[in-house]
Design a protein around this motif. Structure first.
Motif, mmCIF file in Angstrom:
data_model
loop_
_atom_site.group_PDB
_atom_site.id
_atom_site.type_symbol
_atom_site.label_atom_id
_atom_site.label_comp_id
_atom_site.label_asym_id
_atom_site.label_seq_id
_atom_site.Cartn_x
_atom_site.Cartn_y
_atom_site.Cartn_z
ATOM 1 N N PRO A 183 0.808 -1.220 0.000
ATOM 2 C CA PRO A 183 0.000 0.000 0.000
ATOM 3 C C PRO A 183 0.845 1.275 0.000
ATOM 4 O O PRO A 183 0.407 2.304 -0.503
ATOM 5 N N VAL A 184 2.048 1.188 0.592
ATOM 6 C CA VAL A 184 2.999 2.301 0.558
ATOM 7 C C VAL A 184 4.306 1.757 -0.008
ATOM 8 O O VAL A 184 4.867 0.807 0.535
ATOM 9 N N PRO A 185 4.799 2.312 -1.105
ATOM 10 C CA PRO A 185 6.010 1.771 -1.717
ATOM 11 C C PRO A 185 7.248 2.109 -0.895
ATOM 12 O O PRO A 185 7.223 3.032 -0.070
ATOM 13 N N PRO A 186 8.343 1.372 -1.104
ATOM 14 C CA PRO A 186 9.587 1.712 -0.419
ATOM 15 C C PRO A 186 10.111 3.064 -0.894
ATOM 16 O O PRO A 186 9.744 3.515 -1.982
ATOM 17 N N PRO A 187 10.927 3.730 -0.075
ATOM 18 C CA PRO A 187 11.537 3.226 1.168
ATOM 19 C C PRO A 187 10.561 3.239 2.343
ATOM 20 O O PRO A 187 9.795 4.192 2.510
ATOM 21 N N ILE A 188 10.645 2.192 3.133
ATOM 22 C CA ILE A 188 9.796 2.052 4.315
ATOM 23 C C ILE A 188 10.475 1.081 5.276
ATOM 24 O O ILE A 188 11.214 0.180 4.849
ATOM 25 N N VAL A 189 10.246 1.276 6.558
ATOM 26 C CA VAL A 189 10.703 0.332 7.571
ATOM 27 C C VAL A 189 9.631 -0.745 7.709
ATOM 28 O O VAL A 189 8.487 -0.448 8.058
ATOM 29 N N LEU A 190 9.991 -1.982 7.397
ATOM 30 C CA LEU A 190 9.048 -3.095 7.502
ATOM 31 C C LEU A 190 8.881 -3.506 8.966
ATOM 32 O O LEU A 190 9.473 -2.934 9.868
ATOM 33 N N GLY A 191 8.093 -4.557 9.172
ATOM 34 C CA GLY A 191 7.877 -5.077 10.522
ATOM 35 C C GLY A 191 6.498 -4.730 11.027
ATOM 36 O O GLY A 191 6.271 -3.623 11.528
ATOM 37 N N HIS A 192 5.543 -5.675 10.899
ATOM 38 C CA HIS A 192 4.167 -5.388 11.273
ATOM 39 C C HIS A 192 3.707 -6.167 12.507
ATOM 40 O O HIS A 192 2.511 -6.203 12.800
ATOM 41 N N GLU A 193 4.649 -6.766 13.234
ATOM 42 C CA GLU A 193 4.316 -7.479 14.474
ATOM 43 C C GLU A 193 5.053 -6.782 15.605
ATOM 44 O O GLU A 193 6.209 -7.093 15.890
ATOM 45 N N HIS A 247 1.580 0.459 5.985
ATOM 46 C CA HIS A 247 1.078 1.793 5.657
ATOM 47 C C HIS A 247 1.975 2.899 6.198
ATOM 48 O O HIS A 247 1.815 4.068 5.829
ATOM 49 N N ALA A 248 2.881 2.566 7.085
ATOM 50 C CA ALA A 248 3.828 3.523 7.662
ATOM 51 C C ALA A 248 4.999 2.721 8.220
ATOM 52 O O ALA A 248 4.945 1.489 8.291
ATOM 53 N N ASP A 249 6.071 3.418 8.609
ATOM 54 C CA ASP A 249 7.242 2.724 9.144
ATOM 55 C C ASP A 249 6.850 1.831 10.305
ATOM 56 O O ASP A 249 6.034 2.202 11.163
ATOM 57 N N GLY A 250 7.451 0.630 10.324
ATOM 58 C CA GLY A 250 7.057 -0.380 11.280
ATOM 59 C C GLY A 250 8.094 -0.717 12.316
ATOM 60 O O GLY A 250 8.913 0.114 12.724
ATOM 61 N N GLY A 251 8.092 -1.999 12.711
ATOM 62 C CA GLY A 251 8.780 -2.426 13.916
ATOM 63 C C GLY A 251 10.198 -2.913 13.777
ATOM 64 O O GLY A 251 10.792 -3.319 14.776
ATOM 65 N N TYR A 252 10.770 -2.903 12.576
ATOM 66 C CA TYR A 252 12.190 -3.220 12.474
ATOM 67 C C TYR A 252 12.978 -1.971 12.815
ATOM 68 O O TYR A 252 13.806 -1.472 12.056
#
Length: 313
Positions: A54-64, A98-103
């Motif tokens: 839904p949001v292309p990179p660059p992005i911080v992955l990690g959804h848990e 959808h936004a920077d995540g937990g990594y």
């Protein structure tokens, strides 16, 4: 703060340092204490799922994501600084999608995503509950309409499938599973699974009411349609492959309902955490450190991981 940045398919994660963000209205800043690694992030890195982001990179992955509240934005109520919480994503909003995540050491999330994490549930288990738990619970209880006494088949005993098998048992179902990796069989039986087979076609004749495919390798979907009873239901969760060839003759001739299920809602995550707090559910997980997140994703890509991998830091 530090983070592992995803810059595009077929590129390694890039370790970066940036200013710690401040929460805006309705947001909280989490000090991330545990972040689960998911095979879907492998799919984003190898390009399989990148077009569907839904949001292309660059992005911080990690959804848990599980952690402690480090700062509160304007208008936030019901949570205090230092509170133990998980960030429960949904199809509408999910950190790492959808936004920077937990990594990362810190993560911004809307307050409506938060669920309190009891002191008796570890951060690692809380993180696993937000995906392996939420997705499995949704597949069984919403998409699968699970009821006590049903005969249920589970395909794939990875992190989601093993959790799904246990949740089905807790829901009063009799459960069988298909998993080629025999190293997972004993753990499944310990979770209450009646029997484990190497192939979904070995479940033909069991007259299963519901089969949930947590593997999704094409032939598993086709096999589930063949193995489920007449008038039964197949729920597709796994995306080992992004397409499948199925027998429409079997689908129509047996009046099988085929449903796709991805993610879930806060109430699904909350139900999973409640099982954990009562000591009824533990998601099998191995722990790594923040520095080891890229190597952990490589392990997922290589296969053979039993349960979840959770980074704790």
């Amino acid at each position: 703060m530090e983070a592992w940045l995803f810059t595009g398919a077929h590129r390694p994660l890039e370790r970066i340092a940036r200013d710690t963000p401040r929460p805006g209205p309705g947001e909280v800043l989490l000090r991330v204490r545990a972040s689960g690694l998911c095979h879907s992030d492998v799919g984003r890195m190898d390009g399989t799922l990148t077009p569907f982001m839904p949001v292309p990179p660059p992005i911080v992955l990690g959804h848990e994501v599980a952690g402690e509240i480090a700062a509160l934005g304007d208008g936030v109520s019901g949570f205090a600084l230092g509170a133990r919480v998980v960030a429960s994503g949904s199809l509408a909003f999910c950190p790492g999608r959808h936004a920077d995540g937990g990594y990362a050491t810190h993560c911004l999330v809307p307050v409506e995503c938060l669920i309190p994490l009891p002191d008796t549930v570890s951060f690692a288990q809380g993180a696993a509950a937000t995906d392996a738990g939420q997705t499995s619970h949704t597949a069984l209880y919403k998409a699968g309409a699970l009821q006590p006494g049903m005969k249920v088949g589970i395909i794939g005993l990875g992190g989601l499938g093993m959790t799904g098998a246990r949740l089905a048992v807790l829901g009063g179902a009799q459960v069988w599973a298909a998993e080629p990796r025999r190293e997972a069989w004993a753990a499944a039986r310990a979770q209450g699974v009646t029997e484990v087979f190497a192939d979904v076609l070995d479940m033909v004749g069991l007259e299963l009411d519901l089969i949930v495919d947590f593997a999704g390798f094409g032939e598993t979907t086709a096999g589930a349609i063949r193995a489920v009873r007449v008038g039964g239901r197949v729920v597709q969760v796994g995306l080992g492959r992004t397409s499948a060839t199925i027998s429409t003759m079997e689908l129509v001739g047996k009046s099988v309902t085929l449903v796709g299920s991805g993610g879930g809602q806060r109430e699904n995550t909350a139900a999973v955490i409640a099982h954990m707090a009562r000591g009824e559910l533990t998601i099998e997980a191995s722990s790594i450190g923040f520095d080891d997140i890229p190597a952990g994703l490589a392990r997922l890509e290589a296969g053979g991981v039993v349960g979840r991998i959770v980074a704790e830091f």
